[in-house]
Design a protein around this motif. Structure first.
Motif, mmCIF file in Angstrom:
data_model
loop_
_atom_site.group_PDB
_atom_site.id
_atom_site.type_symbol
_atom_site.label_atom_id
_atom_site.label_comp_id
_atom_site.label_asym_id
_atom_site.label_seq_id
_atom_site.Cartn_x
_atom_site.Cartn_y
_atom_site.Cartn_z
ATOM 1 N N LEU A 149 0.815 -1.214 0.000
ATOM 2 C CA LEU A 149 0.000 0.000 0.000
ATOM 3 C C LEU A 149 0.848 1.262 0.000
ATOM 4 O O LEU A 149 0.328 2.370 -0.163
ATOM 5 C CB LEU A 149 -0.936 0.005 1.210
ATOM 6 C CG LEU A 149 -1.961 -1.133 1.274
ATOM 7 C CD1 LEU A 149 -2.848 -0.979 2.507
ATOM 8 C CD2 LEU A 149 -2.811 -1.195 0.010
ATOM 9 N N ASP A 150 2.173 1.102 0.172
ATOM 10 C CA ASP A 150 3.079 2.255 0.188
ATOM 11 C C ASP A 150 3.671 2.576 -1.177
ATOM 12 O O ASP A 150 4.290 3.633 -1.356
ATOM 13 C CB ASP A 150 4.220 2.011 1.186
ATOM 14 C CG ASP A 150 3.721 1.891 2.622
ATOM 15 O OD1 ASP A 150 2.760 2.610 2.967
ATOM 16 O OD2 ASP A 150 4.286 1.086 3.386
ATOM 17 N N ASP A 151 3.507 1.678 -2.148
ATOM 18 C CA ASP A 151 4.015 1.948 -3.492
ATOM 19 C C ASP A 151 3.329 3.174 -4.072
ATOM 20 O O ASP A 151 2.110 3.362 -3.915
ATOM 21 C CB ASP A 151 3.770 0.758 -4.417
ATOM 22 C CG ASP A 151 4.638 -0.444 -4.083
ATOM 23 O OD1 ASP A 151 5.608 -0.276 -3.319
ATOM 24 O OD2 ASP A 151 4.334 -1.541 -4.580
ATOM 25 N N VAL A 152 4.114 4.022 -4.751
ATOM 26 C CA VAL A 152 3.563 5.232 -5.366
ATOM 27 C C VAL A 152 3.099 4.917 -6.784
ATOM 28 O O VAL A 152 3.864 4.392 -7.598
ATOM 29 C CB VAL A 152 4.611 6.363 -5.395
ATOM 30 C CG1 VAL A 152 4.045 7.588 -6.125
ATOM 31 C CG2 VAL A 152 5.014 6.742 -3.968
ATOM 32 N N LEU A 153 1.825 5.233 -7.071
ATOM 33 C CA LEU A 153 1.235 5.027 -8.388
ATOM 34 C C LEU A 153 0.993 6.382 -9.048
ATOM 35 O O LEU A 153 0.766 7.382 -8.374
ATOM 36 C CB LEU A 153 -0.091 4.272 -8.277
ATOM 37 C CG LEU A 153 -0.141 3.020 -7.390
ATOM 38 C CD1 LEU A 153 -1.509 2.350 -7.521
ATOM 39 C CD2 LEU A 153 0.964 2.051 -7.732
ATOM 40 N N THR A 154 1.016 6.402 -10.360
ATOM 41 C CA THR A 154 0.847 7.650 -11.112
ATOM 42 C C THR A 154 -0.389 7.568 -12.003
ATOM 43 O O THR A 154 -0.575 6.592 -12.737
ATOM 44 C CB THR A 154 2.080 7.929 -11.986
ATOM 45 O OG1 THR A 154 3.249 7.987 -11.162
ATOM 46 C CG2 THR A 154 1.938 9.259 -12.724
ATOM 47 N N THR A 177 0.028 7.083 -3.135
ATOM 48 C CA THR A 177 0.349 5.700 -2.800
ATOM 49 C C THR A 177 -0.811 4.785 -3.182
ATOM 50 O O THR A 177 -1.946 5.245 -3.369
ATOM 51 C CB THR A 177 0.625 5.541 -1.301
ATOM 52 O OG1 THR A 177 -0.586 5.808 -0.575
ATOM 53 C CG2 THR A 177 1.732 6.490 -0.832
ATOM 54 N N ARG A 178 -0.532 3.515 -3.287
ATOM 55 C CA ARG A 178 -1.603 2.554 -3.590
ATOM 56 C C ARG A 178 -2.682 2.612 -2.508
ATOM 57 O O ARG A 178 -3.872 2.505 -2.807
ATOM 58 C CB ARG A 178 -1.032 1.144 -3.708
ATOM 59 C CG ARG A 178 -2.099 0.091 -4.013
ATOM 60 C CD ARG A 178 -1.518 -1.297 -4.231
ATOM 61 N NE ARG A 178 -0.918 -1.441 -5.562
ATOM 62 C CZ ARG A 178 0.377 -1.484 -5.800
ATOM 63 N NH1 ARG A 178 1.253 -1.386 -4.783
ATOM 64 N NH2 ARG A 178 0.835 -1.622 -7.023
ATOM 65 N N GLY A 179 -2.277 2.774 -1.266
ATOM 66 C CA GLY A 179 -3.246 2.872 -0.173
ATOM 67 C C GLY A 179 -4.157 4.074 -0.328
ATOM 68 O O GLY A 179 -5.367 3.986 -0.087
ATOM 69 N N GLU A 180 -3.587 5.222 -0.744
ATOM 70 C CA GLU A 180 -4.397 6.422 -0.955
ATOM 71 C C GLU A 180 -5.343 6.236 -2.142
ATOM 72 O O GLU A 180 -6.501 6.650 -2.100
ATOM 73 C CB GLU A 180 -3.485 7.627 -1.181
ATOM 74 C CG GLU A 180 -2.749 8.081 0.071
ATOM 75 C CD GLU A 180 -1.726 9.159 -0.217
ATOM 76 O OE1 GLU A 180 -1.587 10.082 0.615
ATOM 77 O OE2 GLU A 180 -1.049 9.077 -1.273
#
Length: 359
Positions: A149-154, A177-180
Motif C-alpha cells: 500500500l506504500d508503493d507510489v502510483l501515477t 500511494t496505492r493505499g491512498e
C-alpha cells in the motif's frame, strides 16, 4: 457462507424474459413560440419539444419535459434536451414488481450474515449493471494480492474516463500511494484511482480484470461479469445474490471495512491538499452502525447501494440496485431499518423470510 448466500428465495421474482419490455415514452410539453429574437438550436435527431418562459428576475429560461435551463435576460435560446436514459431495470419492467415496503429500488435483498436467513427479497436474481459497486471487487483483488500500500502510483492518460466522460480532481501525472488510491476509490468512488489500481497490477489491466472474474467464480458469483475495474461500463453486471456474497467476502478484510466506512480523507496533490468525502451519507448517521459499504451510479444501473450493518441486534447484508431518484436508495435503506426495528418487523418478516437458508 459464500455459496450459502446465493441459495433460496422468498418473494416472487420478476423474469427478465417475461418482463423485457421497452421503456415507456415520456410526453414533452407543447412548444410555445420563442420570445423575440430567439434562436433555435436543432440537431440531426428529432428535437425534443421545449418552451421559452420570461421572468422578471432571472430573465429567459427554457423549459422542457425534464430540464430547465437558465439563459441570458436579454437573449433567449431554445435548446434540444435529450430525455433521460432508462436504466436496464426500467427497460426490463422490474420497477413494476410490488413489495410490502414499497421500495423504490427494483432489486433488493437483506440477508442475516450469521444465519444466512433471507429477510427481504425482491428480484434477487435479476442481472443488472452494478456501476461503482464494481470497486468493491477491485479493492478485494488488490488486498488479496498483498500489493504494498506504500508503493507510489501515477495517474496516466489511460486512467481518464472515455466511457462516460466523467471528471476527476486527480489530474494526469498525480502521484499517490496505492493505499491512498484505494481509499479514494472505495470511499469517494474515484474512477481514475480505481483504474490506476488495475493498471499497476502484475500483468496490467487485462490481468487485473481476469483476476476479478476469477475471484467472482471462486466465490460462486456465477451471475457476475467484469470488463474493467471502475464500474463505468454497463457491461459490469451482477445480481443481488452475488453481491451479497461479495459484501460478505470483502467484510472479512479489516482494511476494506476501514476504507469503505471512512467519512473523509485529505491527500497531497502537488502543492495542494485535496479533501475527499464519502459518497454514502448513512456512514455519518448515528442511527446506523455500518461495517462496510459501497455506492454506485451510472444511468444504465440507476442508484445502487450495498452495505454490511448491525441492525436490530443482527449483522445484516443489504443490497439495493436500480433505485430511481438521487436519494431513493438512502430512503429505501431507511425504510428497511425502520421495519427491522419496529414492532411490525417480526410479523412482516415472517411473511418475507423463510425459517432459514441452509448451506
Amino acid at each position: 457462507m459464500a455459496a450459502a448466500l446465493i441459495a433460496g428465495s422468498v418473494m416472487p421474482t420478476a423474469s427478465l424474459a417475461a418482463t423485457g419490455t421497452q421503456p415507456s415514452k415520456t410526453k414533452s410539453t407543447k412548444a410555445a413560440k420563442p420570445a423575440g429574437g430567439a434562436k433555435k438550436v436543432r440537431s440531426a435527431k428529432a428535437p425534443v419539444k421545449t418552451r421559452v418562459v420570461k421572468t422578471a428576475k432571472t430573465g429567459t429560461r427554457v423549459e422542457s419535459a425534464r430540464t430547465v435551463v437558465k439563459v441570458s435576460p436579454r437573449k433567449s435560446v431554445v435548446v434540444q434536451v435529450e430525455p433521460a436514459k432508462a436504466s436496464f431495470g426500467q427497460q426490463y419492467g422490474l420497477h413494476r414488481t410490488d413489495d410490502p415496503l414499497d421500495l423504490k429500488s427494483s432489486v433488493a435483498l437483506v440477508v442475516d450474515q450469521d444465519t444466512n436467513q433471507v429477510l427481504l427479497s425482491k428480484n434477487p436474481h435479476a442481472v443488472l449493471p452494478i456501476a461503482s459497486i464494481t470497486k468493491l471487487m477491485t479493492g478485494l483483488v488488490v488486498t488479496e494480492a498483498h500489493q504494498s500500500l506504500d508503493d507510489v502510483l501515477t495517474i496516466s492518460q489511460d486512467d481518464v474516463d472515455t466511457e462516460k466522460g466523467s471528471s476527476s480532481r486527480l489530474l494526469v501525472g498525480t502521484q499517490l500511494t496505492r493505499g491512498e488510491m484505494m481509499h479514494l476509490a472505495l470511499m469517494s468512488s474515484e474512477n481514475r484511482a480505481a483504474n490506476a489500481l488495475g493498471r499497476h497490477y502484475p500483468g496490467g489491466l487485462p490481468a487485473f480484470v481476469q483476476a476479478m472474474n476469477a475471484k467472482a467464480q471462486l466465490l460462486g458469483m456465477h451471475d457476475t461479469r467484469y470488463v474493467e475495474p471502475t464500474g463505468l461500463s454497463s457491461q459490469n453486471q451482477s445480481s443481488a445474490r452475488d453481491l451479497a456474497v461479495l459484501v460478505n467476502a470483502a467484510y472479512s478484510h479489516p482494511i476494506l471495512r476501514e476504507l469503505t466506512t471512512s467519512t473523509d480523507a485529505s491527500v497531497a496533490v502537488g502543492r495542494r491538499q485535496l479533501q475527499f468525502h464519502t459518497t454514502n451519507g448513512l456512514v455519518r448517521n448515528p442511527s446506523w452502525e455500518i461495517g462496510l459499504q459501497k455506492t454506485g451510479y451510472i444511468s444504465e444501473a440507476g442508484r445502487c447501494l450495498v452495505m454490511q450493518a448491525h441492525l436490530a441486534g443482527r449483522k445484516l447484508i443489504m443490497v439495493l440496485l436500480d433505485s430511481a431518484g438521487k436519494y431513493s436508495r438512502i430512503g429505501d435503506a431507511e425504510r428497511i431499518r425502520k421495519w427491522l426495528t419496529s414492532e411490525a418487523g417480526p410479523a412482516l418478516g415472517s411473511a418475507l423470510a423463510p425459517a432459514a437458508v441452509h448451506n
